[in-house]
Design an enzyme around this catalytic site. Structure first.
Site, PDB file in Angstrom:
ATOM      1  N   ILE A 180       0.860  -1.181   0.000  1.00 22.81           N
ATOM      2  CA  ILE A 180       0.000   0.000   0.000  1.00 22.81           C
ATOM      3  C   ILE A 180       0.897   1.233   0.000  1.00 22.81           C
ATOM      4  O   ILE A 180       1.609   1.491   0.972  1.00 22.81           O
ATOM      5  CB  ILE A 180      -0.954  -0.002   1.208  1.00 22.81           C
ATOM      6  CG1 ILE A 180      -1.904  -1.197   1.097  1.00 22.81           C
ATOM      7  CG2 ILE A 180      -1.745   1.302   1.280  1.00 22.81           C
ATOM      8  CD1 ILE A 180      -2.813  -1.389   2.282  1.00 22.81           C
ATOM      9  N   ARG A 194       4.611   6.556  -4.656  1.00 21.48           N
ATOM     10  CA  ARG A 194       5.578   6.845  -3.592  1.00 21.48           C
ATOM     11  C   ARG A 194       5.853   5.580  -2.776  1.00 21.48           C
ATOM     12  O   ARG A 194       5.198   5.287  -1.778  1.00 21.48           O
ATOM     13  CB  ARG A 194       5.063   7.949  -2.671  1.00 21.48           C
ATOM     14  CG  ARG A 194       6.155   8.474  -1.746  1.00 21.48           C
ATOM     15  CD  ARG A 194       5.625   9.466  -0.735  1.00 21.48           C
ATOM     16  NE  ARG A 194       6.693  10.263  -0.160  1.00 21.48           N
ATOM     17  CZ  ARG A 194       7.576   9.824   0.722  1.00 21.48           C
ATOM     18  NH1 ARG A 194       7.517   8.572   1.141  1.00 21.48           N
ATOM     19  NH2 ARG A 194       8.521  10.620   1.188  1.00 21.48           N
ATOM     20  N   GLU A 243       0.265 -13.195   0.170  1.00 22.56           N
ATOM     21  CA  GLU A 243      -0.707 -12.376   0.895  1.00 22.56           C
ATOM     22  C   GLU A 243      -2.133 -12.808   0.572  1.00 22.56           C
ATOM     23  O   GLU A 243      -3.017 -12.746   1.426  1.00 22.56           O
ATOM     24  CB  GLU A 243      -0.525 -10.892   0.556  1.00 22.56           C
ATOM     25  CG  GLU A 243       0.700 -10.252   1.181  1.00 22.56           C
ATOM     26  CD  GLU A 243       1.888 -10.215   0.238  1.00 22.56           C
ATOM     27  OE1 GLU A 243       1.905 -11.028  -0.719  1.00 22.56           O
ATOM     28  OE2 GLU A 243       2.799  -9.391   0.448  1.00 22.56           O
ATOM     29  N   ASP A 302       1.264  14.084   6.634  1.00 25.82           N
ATOM     30  CA  ASP A 302       1.485  12.657   6.822  1.00 25.82           C
ATOM     31  C   ASP A 302       1.228  12.240   8.261  1.00 25.82           C
ATOM     32  O   ASP A 302       0.845  13.046   9.112  1.00 25.82           O
ATOM     33  CB  ASP A 302       2.903  12.277   6.392  1.00 25.82           C
ATOM     34  CG  ASP A 302       2.965  10.868   5.838  1.00 25.82           C
ATOM     35  OD1 ASP A 302       3.089   9.925   6.640  1.00 25.82           O
ATOM     36  OD2 ASP A 302       2.862  10.714   4.614  1.00 25.82           O
TER      37      ASP A 302
END
Length: 507
Positions: A180, A194, A243, A302
């Site tokens: 993620i 990012r 996963e 953030d």
């Protein structure tokens, strides 16, 4: 809690009063952040904004799901558990899968076989006509402005995709990686990916660039995957377990997968029940030192509570968007704790404890306080057995799981201290620590790139604090004895307590 997909999970939450619908028009530009921040701080429900409002007053056709993991209880339910405490059972399963031990008898052999069979039975299954491909946007129809993507804070550079489950595969790997990573929207069909250098997606991209220079790197992004798949991507799953398989274990049913439509993405599998899928590539750019397109990302508010610095990251160009009929856009925000990452950290903390105890049996509890921005500070309670033991545990924690390489501060206390009670931790630090003797400083270690306190981006120092009682060899002084009341006195006062403050006759 068992469920089929995100919609089934939402339906069950709504029946329990843990999901509320908002019919009033609300803007994804800042307003949703403020609403969700207030809900999260009040341990409020998940919310479905049914009429996201554009800046011009028009309504998006896609509703927004937010604050889904705003409480630890909902995180636990998303991982198939009934309570936060039950997450330790998941940690125990992972600890066995990570480092299985030879069985010591028939009973243990039977348990190990049962676990292995349950893992095998949860191998993902293929779906030929997946719900996530009921609608397909191609060509000029590919326009991210058609989705209600949040702008979370006033100083943010652009709308930001936050819950995108990024699917990649390295050229030398058999299994895919799920991660993620936030994605800044820079055009109708481009975002900045990012990912930090140590993350799975970045490692896959680096291997691809070395093995196939000048060739596009395929990526798929799933938006609105089921909670087990989302949470599986942020859990320390053993490298031998996918996963998707782990998500099946959590959910109690095999994960249905679909192949991407784009031919060059044929090796990538996405959750068949996801709400929206972005298919595309990181394209070559001979003018960039890496050989691939990059752009300047940020700034963004953030999880530290600050806006981060700008930096260069790869550009993901979206060739195709597929989705379910009447799709739902899943979103969140990050900011000064508490936020959803902080809540996730508290919940996943319970998964970490058995993993650590498998490697370090002397650890009796482990806590990542949410005020520490999810992972920057760790508190460890242990049964100390020899001089220097606490420092061994510090270095063990820093090196054991990839998640802890960015932990800046570790405080180790004895078994008589509750690491989840700041009053006790501070008491231990102030009474059992000599700053020179009991602090460990380590220079030039990996640090979160978002940590602007470090002198160099991505590289900084760590501090360990030994707040345990000191053993011979650690001090030459007689160590203090804690004050405690005699048990018989406490019992006697317990018996008389109810009558001590009764008012007598005439008073």
């Amino acid at each position: 809690m068992q469920y089929k997909d995100l919609r089934d999970f939402m339906s069950q939450l709504e029946q329990r009063g843990e999901l509320k619908r908002v019919a009033a028009p609300v803007s994804p530009n800042l307003e949703m952040t403020e609403i969700c921040d207030r809900l999260l701080r009040a341990n409020g429900p998940a919310v479905l904004f049914e009429q996201p409002r554009r800046d011009n007053g028009d309504i998006y056709k896609v509703p927004v799901l937010a604050n889904l993991f705003g409480t630890t209880q909902r995180v636990a339910q998303g991982m198939g558990a009934s309570s936060l405490e039950d997450l330790r059972d998941i940690g125990r399963v992972l600890s066995v899968l990570k480092e299985p031990e030879p069985p010591r008898g028939l009973r243990e052999a039977g348990k190990l076989f049962t676990l292995a069979k349950s893992v095998w039975d949860m191998a993902p299954k293929r779906v030929s006509s997946p719900a996530c491909q009921e609608i397909v946007w191609e060509g000029n129809d590919v326009d991210l402005a058609r989705l209600p993507i949040q702008t979370c804070w006033p100083g943010d550079a652009a709308p930001l995709i936050t819950w995108g489950l990024v699917v990649t595969k390295g050229p030398h790997k058999k299994r895919q990686n799920l991660g993620i990573y936030r994605q800044q929207v820079i055009s109708r069909n481009q975002v900045i990916m990012r990912w930090l250098a140590h993350r799975g997606g970045a490692l896959d991209f680096r291997e691809h660039a070395l093995a196939n220079p000048g060739k596009p790197f395929p990526i798929a992004v799933a938006l609105g995957a089921d909670p087990a798949t989302i949470l599986g991507a942020v859990t320390p799953v053993p490298d031998t377990l996918s996963e998707y398989q782990f998500a099946g274990l959590l959910r109690g049913s095999r994960t249905a997968l679909a192949s991407c439509i784009t031919p060059t993405l044929s090796e990538l599998s996405v959750p068949a029940s996801a709400e929206i899928i972005l298919e595309g590539h990181i394209q070559p750019d001979p003018n960039h030192p890496s050989g691939y397109q990059h752009a300047l990302e940020g700034p963004y508010g953030d999880h530290t509570g600050y806006y981060n610095e700008q930096d260069w990251f790869p550009v993901f160009t979206i060739d195709r968007i597929t989705m379910r009929r009447d799709p739902i856009y899943h979103s969140t925000y990050t900011g000064k704790p508490p936020d959803e990452p902080a809540v996730l950290g508290v919940a996943l903390n319970e998964v970490f404890v058995p993993l650590l105890q498998k490697q370090f049996p002397e650890i009796t509890d482990f806590y990542l306080p949410p005020e520490g921005c999810s992972y920057r500070m760790a508190l460890v309670r242990m049964k100390k057995q020899y001089a220097g033991h606490a420092k061994r545990v510090m270095f063990g924690v820093w090196s054991f799981l990839r998640q802890f390489m960015y932990t800046k501060f570790i405080v180790v206390v004895d078994d008589d201290i509750d690491v989840r009670d700041w009053k006790e931790v501070i008491w231990a630090i102030t009474t059992r620590v000599d700053p020179t003797r009991d602090t460990v400083m380590v220079d030039n270690t990996p640090i979160d790139y978002l940590d602007f306190a470090s002198p160099v981006s991505g590289l900084g120092s760590k501090m360990g604090i030994d707040a345990t009682d000191k053993w011979p060899g650690e001090t030459t002084r007689e160590w203090g004895t804690p004050i405690t009341m005699a048990p018989e006195i406490k019992a006697r006062v317990d018996q008389m307590w109810g009558s001590l403050f009764e008012e007598g006759p005439g008073k």
